[in-house]
Design a protein around this motif. Structure first.
Motif, PDB file in Angstrom:
ATOM      1  N   ALA A 119      -5.479  -3.828  -3.771  1.00  0.00           N
ATOM      2  CA  ALA A 119      -4.320  -3.812  -4.894  1.00  0.00           C
ATOM      3  C   ALA A 119      -4.784  -3.616  -6.411  1.00  0.00           C
ATOM      4  N   LEU A 120      -5.537  -4.405  -6.732  1.00  0.00           N
ATOM      5  CA  LEU A 120      -5.915  -3.974  -8.090  1.00  0.00           C
ATOM      6  C   LEU A 120      -6.660  -2.749  -8.602  1.00  0.00           C
ATOM      7  N   TYR A 121      -7.756  -2.278  -7.528  1.00  0.00           N
ATOM      8  CA  TYR A 121      -8.369  -0.963  -7.744  1.00  0.00           C
ATOM      9  C   TYR A 121      -7.477  -0.054  -7.387  1.00  0.00           C
ATOM     10  N   THR A 122      -6.555   0.109  -6.482  1.00  0.00           N
ATOM     11  CA  THR A 122      -5.539   0.952  -6.030  1.00  0.00           C
ATOM     12  C   THR A 122      -4.592   1.134  -7.212  1.00  0.00           C
ATOM     13  N   GLY A 123      -3.992  -0.046  -7.692  1.00  0.00           N
ATOM     14  CA  GLY A 123      -2.967   0.018  -8.762  1.00  0.00           C
ATOM     15  C   GLY A 123      -3.600   0.860 -10.121  1.00  0.00           C
ATOM     16  N   ILE A 124      -5.003   0.379 -10.540  1.00  0.00           N
ATOM     17  CA  ILE A 124      -5.484   1.004 -11.591  1.00  0.00           C
ATOM     18  C   ILE A 124      -5.555   2.518 -11.184  1.00  0.00           C
ATOM     19  N   GLY A 125      -5.954   2.882 -10.068  1.00  0.00           N
ATOM     20  CA  GLY A 125      -6.323   4.396  -9.810  1.00  0.00           C
ATOM     21  C   GLY A 125      -4.828   5.100  -9.681  1.00  0.00           C
ATOM     22  N   VAL A 126      -3.935   4.482  -9.466  1.00  0.00           N
ATOM     23  CA  VAL A 126      -2.721   5.364  -9.357  1.00  0.00           C
ATOM     24  C   VAL A 126      -1.887   5.211 -10.562  1.00  0.00           C
ATOM     25  N   GLY A 127      -2.286   4.397 -11.413  1.00  0.00           N
ATOM     26  CA  GLY A 127      -1.570   4.134 -12.836  1.00  0.00           C
ATOM     27  C   GLY A 127      -0.247   3.368 -12.690  1.00  0.00           C
ATOM     28  N   ALA A 128      -0.414   2.185 -11.574  1.00  0.00           N
ATOM     29  CA  ALA A 128       0.892   1.619 -11.281  1.00  0.00           C
ATOM     30  C   ALA A 128       1.405   0.880 -12.592  1.00  0.00           C
ATOM     31  N   GLY A 129       2.830   0.808 -12.654  1.00  0.00           N
ATOM     32  CA  GLY A 129       3.556  -0.060 -13.613  1.00  0.00           C
ATOM     33  C   GLY A 129       3.251  -1.525 -13.624  1.00  0.00           C
ATOM     34  N   ASN A 130       2.804  -2.005 -12.311  1.00  0.00           N
ATOM     35  CA  ASN A 130       2.708  -3.444 -12.043  1.00  0.00           C
ATOM     36  C   ASN A 130       1.963  -3.499 -10.585  1.00  0.00           C
ATOM     37  N   ILE A 131       1.033  -4.883 -10.612  1.00  0.00           N
ATOM     38  CA  ILE A 131       0.258  -4.998  -9.544  1.00  0.00           C
ATOM     39  C   ILE A 131       0.509  -6.479  -9.396  1.00  0.00           C
ATOM     40  N   LEU A 132       0.823  -6.666  -8.082  1.00  0.00           N
ATOM     41  CA  LEU A 132       1.061  -8.196  -7.770  1.00  0.00           C
ATOM     42  C   LEU A 132       0.040  -8.563  -6.581  1.00  0.00           C
ATOM     43  N   LEU A 133      -0.605  -9.671  -7.298  1.00  0.00           N
ATOM     44  CA  LEU A 133      -1.805  -9.893  -6.696  1.00  0.00           C
ATOM     45  C   LEU A 133      -1.634 -11.234  -5.773  1.00  0.00           C
ATOM     46  N   PRO A 134      -2.385 -11.616  -4.698  1.00  0.00           N
ATOM     47  CA  PRO A 134      -2.282 -12.832  -4.206  1.00  0.00           C
ATOM     48  C   PRO A 134      -2.924 -13.865  -5.094  1.00  0.00           C
ATOM     49  N   GLU A 135      -3.961 -13.633  -5.924  1.00  0.00           N
ATOM     50  CA  GLU A 135      -4.548 -14.398  -6.784  1.00  0.00           C
ATOM     51  C   GLU A 135      -3.470 -15.335  -7.775  1.00  0.00           C
ATOM     52  N   THR A 136      -2.361 -14.591  -8.097  1.00  0.00           N
ATOM     53  CA  THR A 136      -1.637 -15.153  -9.271  1.00  0.00           C
ATOM     54  C   THR A 136      -0.312 -15.194  -8.694  1.00  0.00           C
ATOM     55  N   ASP A 137       0.734 -15.906  -8.896  1.00  0.00           N
ATOM     56  CA  ASP A 137       2.069 -16.254  -8.577  1.00  0.00           C
ATOM     57  C   ASP A 137       3.174 -15.007  -9.189  1.00  0.00           C
ATOM     58  N   THR A 138       3.860 -14.503  -8.524  1.00  0.00           N
ATOM     59  CA  THR A 138       4.742 -13.481  -9.063  1.00  0.00           C
ATOM     60  C   THR A 138       5.855 -14.143  -9.765  1.00  0.00           C
ATOM     61  N   ASP A 139       5.957 -13.739 -11.219  1.00  0.00           N
ATOM     62  CA  ASP A 139       6.992 -14.278 -11.926  1.00  0.00           C
ATOM     63  C   ASP A 139       8.095 -13.266 -11.935  1.00  0.00           C
TER      64      ASP A 139
END
Ligand code: F6P
Length: 317
Positions: free
Chosen positions: A172-192
């Motif tokens: 998710a992180l590498y893909t998100g950076i690669g596509v210029g995502a507005g937000n990346i929601l990871l398993p490592e952090t809770d989604t607020d």
């Protein structure tokens, strides 16, 4: 053998293993379907020629499985007997966490030397910068999401796009950076949700007309469908769509980086075995070959680079 989820580059690694072993005049059998094949004595003699024309192929010619039987003492006993009858002195296993957990128990019980090679698109193994298949999976996801971006842009839509990664946010992180995502929601952090909605609102104020949000499959708040629903309840500005990329990102021809990684790891596994390495996972850290005890590879956490996480947020503004 290959075991657990298939990953692009596994075949390139099998090729490298067989040919590297051949250079030491070792005899090699391929174990078919991972631990299932070990239990059933499904072994195929391999040679330099039997691994020709596979370097570019996704999946695994050795087949793979997630074996329930190997988790039992009886299953492992049967696997040991098959290895003995077939004169197998050591096993090289390309796989992920589950594969190495099984290997660690098995070597302690029966003393068969194991060398692990990290093969999983999730890139969640300690002891290597990258695992076989990760680079290809990220490239495939990026290619797919670039197409989704066309629609998101044309229709001014908000897309929640779910990528794989059972417990890890690497894809998710590498893909998100690669596509210029507005937000990346990871398993490592809770989604607020409040924070997420505030980011979206701020984007709308800046006339951000469309948005791509990458959700890791393992996100604890839920997958992309659930998160999209929750966000829509709180902020209904955008027309919202959900795409789950799923197994699309696990298949296909390995990238150049994965072919090189696979070839290096296969070669290093055999060199390590010949030099007395036992019950370790071979990896590459900062371009150097490193042998990590299987126990550490499965128990120590490979953390996401916090700088990358921070940067992804800054670049999304
Ligand atoms: O471990 C690789 C992976 O693709 C994960 O990202 C995913 O959660 C899982 O395998 C899916 O496994 P399966 O193909 O067995 O459903």
């Amino acid at each position: 053998m290959t075991s657990g989820g298939d990953a692009p580059g596994m075949n390139a690694c099998v090729r490298s293993l067989v040919r590297s072993a051949g250079s030491h005049k070792l005899l090699i059998d391929g174990i078919i379907r991972g631990y299932e094949g070990m239990i059933n004595g499904d072994f195929e003699p391999m040679s330099a020629r039997s691994v020709a024309n596979i370097i570019h192929r996704g999946g695994t010619i050795l087949k793979t499985a997630r074996s329930k039987e190997f988790r039992t003492k009886e299953g492992r006993q049967q696997a040991y007997e098959q290895l003995k009858v077939n004169h197998i002195d050591a096993v090289v296993a390309i796989g992920g966490n589950g594969t190495f957990t099984g290997a660690d128990i098995f070597t302690k019980e029966f003393g068969i030397p194991f060398i692990g090679i990290p093969g999983t698109i999730d890139n969640d193994l300690y002891g290597t910068d990258y695992t076989i298949g990760f680079d290809t999976a990220v490239n495939t996801a990026i290619e797919a999401i670039d197409r989704i971006r066309d629609t998101a842009d044309s229709h001014d839509r908000l897309f929640f796009i779910e990528v794989m990664g059972r417990d890890s946010g690497y894809i998710a992180l590498y893909t998100g950076i690669g596509v210029g995502a507005g937000n990346i929601l990871l398993p490592e952090t809770d989604t607020d949700y409040d924070e997420l909605v505030n980011v979206l609102k701020a984007g709308v104020k800046r006339k951000k007309l469309f948005n791509l949000i990458i959700v890791a499959e393992g996100n604890k708040t839920g997958g992309a469908i659930k998160i999209a629903e929750e966000v829509k309840k709180r902020f209904d500005h955008y027309e919202t769509k959900v795409t789950i990329i799923g197994h699309l990102q696990r298949g296909g021809a390995p990238t150049a980086a994965d072919r090189l990684l696979s070839s290096r790891l296969g070669y290093a596994a055999i060199e390590g075995l010949m030099n007395g390495e036992r019950n370790v996972m071979v990896g590459i850290i900062n371009q150097e070959i490193v042998y990590t005890p299987l126990k550490d590879a499965i128990t120590k956490a490979k953390k996401l680079n916090p700088d990358l996480v921070k940067m992804s947020g800054i670049l999304a503004t």
